[in-house]
Design a protein around this motif. Sequence first.
Motif, PDB file in Angstrom:
ATOM      1  N   ASN A 195      48.058  29.493 -32.980  1.00  0.00           N
ATOM      2  CA  ASN A 195      48.928  30.504 -33.854  1.00  0.00           C
ATOM      3  C   ASN A 195      50.337  31.267 -33.815  1.00  0.00           C
ATOM      4  O   ASN A 195      50.461  31.118 -32.833  1.00  0.00           O
ATOM      5  N   TYR A 236      53.994  32.790 -34.408  1.00  0.00           N
ATOM      6  CA  TYR A 236      54.678  34.173 -35.334  1.00  0.00           C
ATOM      7  C   TYR A 236      55.836  34.130 -35.256  1.00  0.00           C
ATOM      8  O   TYR A 236      56.254  33.848 -34.321  1.00  0.00           O
ATOM      9  N   LEU A 288      56.727  41.912 -39.043  1.00  0.00           N
ATOM     10  CA  LEU A 288      55.426  39.929 -39.319  1.00  0.00           C
ATOM     11  C   LEU A 288      56.678  39.447 -40.524  1.00  0.00           C
ATOM     12  O   LEU A 288      56.475  39.953 -41.657  1.00  0.00           O
ATOM     13  N   TYR A 339      53.837  33.305 -40.610  1.00  0.00           N
ATOM     14  CA  TYR A 339      52.844  32.742 -39.206  1.00  0.00           C
ATOM     15  C   TYR A 339      52.044  31.189 -39.697  1.00  0.00           C
ATOM     16  O   TYR A 339      51.837  31.551 -40.929  1.00  0.00           O
ATOM     17  N   VAL A 360      48.860  29.092 -39.082  1.00  0.00           N
ATOM     18  CA  VAL A 360      47.404  28.306 -37.870  1.00  0.00           C
ATOM     19  C   VAL A 360      47.448  26.766 -37.657  1.00  0.00           C
ATOM     20  O   VAL A 360      46.289  26.301 -36.917  1.00  0.00           O
ATOM     21  N   GLU A 408      54.657  36.518 -45.540  1.00  0.00           N
ATOM     22  CA  GLU A 408      54.167  37.918 -45.567  1.00  0.00           C
ATOM     23  C   GLU A 408      54.949  39.301 -45.981  1.00  0.00           C
ATOM     24  O   GLU A 408      54.793  40.182 -46.308  1.00  0.00           O
ATOM     25  N   GLY A 449      43.732  33.128 -32.972  1.00  0.00           N
ATOM     26  CA  GLY A 449      43.205  34.789 -33.963  1.00  0.00           C
ATOM     27  C   GLY A 449      43.647  36.213 -34.265  1.00  0.00           C
ATOM     28  O   GLY A 449      44.695  36.038 -33.282  1.00  0.00           O
ATOM     29  N   PRO A 450      42.707  36.622 -33.771  1.00  0.00           N
ATOM     30  CA  PRO A 450      43.003  38.045 -33.143  1.00  0.00           C
ATOM     31  C   PRO A 450      42.866  38.554 -32.195  1.00  0.00           C
ATOM     32  O   PRO A 450      43.481  39.921 -31.225  1.00  0.00           O
ATOM     33  N   ASN A 451      43.323  37.339 -31.356  1.00  0.00           N
ATOM     34  CA  ASN A 451      43.366  37.990 -29.714  1.00  0.00           C
ATOM     35  C   ASN A 451      44.794  37.956 -29.533  1.00  0.00           C
ATOM     36  O   ASN A 451      45.956  38.453 -29.887  1.00  0.00           O
ATOM     37  N   GLU A 452      45.004  38.417 -28.219  1.00  0.00           N
ATOM     38  CA  GLU A 452      46.137  38.587 -27.473  1.00  0.00           C
ATOM     39  C   GLU A 452      47.530  37.739 -28.046  1.00  0.00           C
ATOM     40  O   GLU A 452      47.349  36.492 -27.441  1.00  0.00           O
ATOM     41  N   GLN A 453      48.804  38.094 -28.534  1.00  0.00           N
ATOM     42  CA  GLN A 453      50.011  37.402 -28.420  1.00  0.00           C
ATOM     43  C   GLN A 453      50.892  37.680 -27.148  1.00  0.00           C
ATOM     44  O   GLN A 453      51.205  38.931 -27.060  1.00  0.00           O
ATOM     45  N   PHE A 454      51.551  36.664 -27.874  1.00  0.00           N
ATOM     46  CA  PHE A 454      52.784  36.812 -26.301  1.00  0.00           C
ATOM     47  C   PHE A 454      53.818  36.252 -26.981  1.00  0.00           C
ATOM     48  O   PHE A 454      53.790  35.325 -27.572  1.00  0.00           O
ATOM     49  N   PHE A 455      54.946  37.098 -26.212  1.00  0.00           N
ATOM     50  CA  PHE A 455      56.241  36.456 -27.365  1.00  0.00           C
ATOM     51  C   PHE A 455      57.418  35.735 -26.692  1.00  0.00           C
ATOM     52  O   PHE A 455      57.246  36.372 -25.524  1.00  0.00           O
TER      53      PHE A 455
END
Lengths: 111, 111
Positions: free
Chosen positions: B32, B34, B46, B49, B51, B59, B96-102
């Motif tokens: 995913n 963003y 946001l 996004y 998928v 958004e 999904g709803p898991n950890e995001q990395f920037f």
Amino acid sequence: GIQVEQSPPDLILQEGANSTLRCNFSDSVNNLQWFHQNPWGQLINLFYIPSGTKQNGRLSATTVATERYSLLYISSSQTTDSGVYFCAVVFRGGSWGKLQFGAGTQVVVTP
Amino acid sequence: SQTIHQWPATLVQPVGSPLSLECTVEGTSNPNLYWYRQAAGRGLQLLFYSVGIGQISSEVPQNLSASRPQDRQFILSSKKLLLSDSGFYLCAWGRGPNEQFFGPGTRLTVL
């Protein structure tokens, strides 16, 4: 509305001091992350912690999901800990994976 | 390991000019993706996004658009920049709803 609130907004610490940052959120979450934004703007992942307690060196975090808050502990602070700390959550039922950020806590650690 | 790149790092553009910011992810497939913006002050918001390839969700209605021409490439665009488009743009990846990395971000100034 759905909110993420961080406190305090600003924190000044002397090197070596301990501190606690708080994040309150208004609804159930699938994800909660703590970030440190360094002076160059980079968001550094500190913890992925939708529930429970984790520790990483001098930092630790606890999320009590049933009471809708999370705490970030900084122990023996160092000048390199300065920056803005963000809490961000993905609310259940919200846009998939959408992280909603709090306003941040600006931390300044003085020598 | 996974890495995320953004370019350019900084950009100064006149009002009314076009914009193209690029984000690429390495070391993972079908993430995913963003786009977030951090305006003056601290809050991150946001913007878009995705998928999957060609799948974009917006958004916030605005002067910007996003595209995902390849699995690990995410592009933020504008046909005509406004002063209010100035800010710090961050790309992130997650599952999904898991950890995001920037990524490291792009600092845009519109004059």
